[in-house]
Design a protein around this motif. Sequence first.
Motif, PDB file in Angstrom:
ATOM      1  N   LEU A 145       0.840  -1.199   0.000  1.00 32.66           N
ATOM      2  CA  LEU A 145       0.000   0.000   0.000  1.00 32.66           C
ATOM      3  C   LEU A 145       0.869   1.240   0.000  1.00 32.66           C
ATOM      4  N   THR A 146       0.490   2.208  -0.823  1.00 28.12           N
ATOM      5  CA  THR A 146       1.184   3.496  -0.853  1.00 28.12           C
ATOM      6  C   THR A 146       0.133   4.595  -0.770  1.00 28.12           C
ATOM      7  N   ALA A 147       0.440   5.642   0.023  1.00 31.40           N
ATOM      8  CA  ALA A 147      -0.449   6.787   0.132  1.00 31.40           C
ATOM      9  C   ALA A 147      -0.560   7.428  -1.249  1.00 31.40           C
ATOM     10  N   ALA A 148      -1.777   7.837  -1.593  1.00 30.72           N
ATOM     11  CA  ALA A 148      -2.016   8.406  -2.910  1.00 30.72           C
ATOM     12  C   ALA A 148      -2.930   9.614  -2.802  1.00 30.72           C
ATOM     13  N   ALA A 149      -2.721  10.544  -3.702  1.00 34.31           N
ATOM     14  CA  ALA A 149      -3.589  11.723  -3.775  1.00 34.31           C
ATOM     15  C   ALA A 149      -4.864  11.339  -4.510  1.00 34.31           C
TER      16      ALA A 149
END
Length: 153
Positions: A145-149
């Motif tokens: 999981l990666t933080a995304a805009a």
Amino acid sequence: MIAAVVVILLVVWLVIGLTSGSGDDNDAPSDSSTTSAAPTSSEEAAPSSVEAVALPQVLCMGQSYAMLEPDLTTDEMLADPAALEEKYPGSILSTIPAGCIADSTERDQVVLALGPFPSLAEACAAGTEAEVKFTAYEGSADTGLTAAACPGA
């Protein structure tokens, strides 16, 4: 003949022991019911609290999530997960396994998750609808999981 007498005495001793032991067994259920009553009373004191290890884990790859941030401590979230999930429909109190979020060293973080969703746009829409601060995450098999805009934000 002596052996026969010894065997008979052992059998009598065993029968007497079992008979007197059954009296102890009658006492044991009241003790065990008292013992089982103790956890019941502690469960009544906090009927809906859970431990973090009992929570489901979010999937680390191929899905998107909105992790809600309701401004509560972990202990407050664990105290009454059902009430928290009811306040934010569609959310699930979960943990993020260690290594699931790219570049994070946090282990088994407790989160209020919306998802999984097949796309980041759906995760963002659900997070916006919750009307609380949230972080959107995209998942992939390579990075976790990666933080995304959010699109359009």
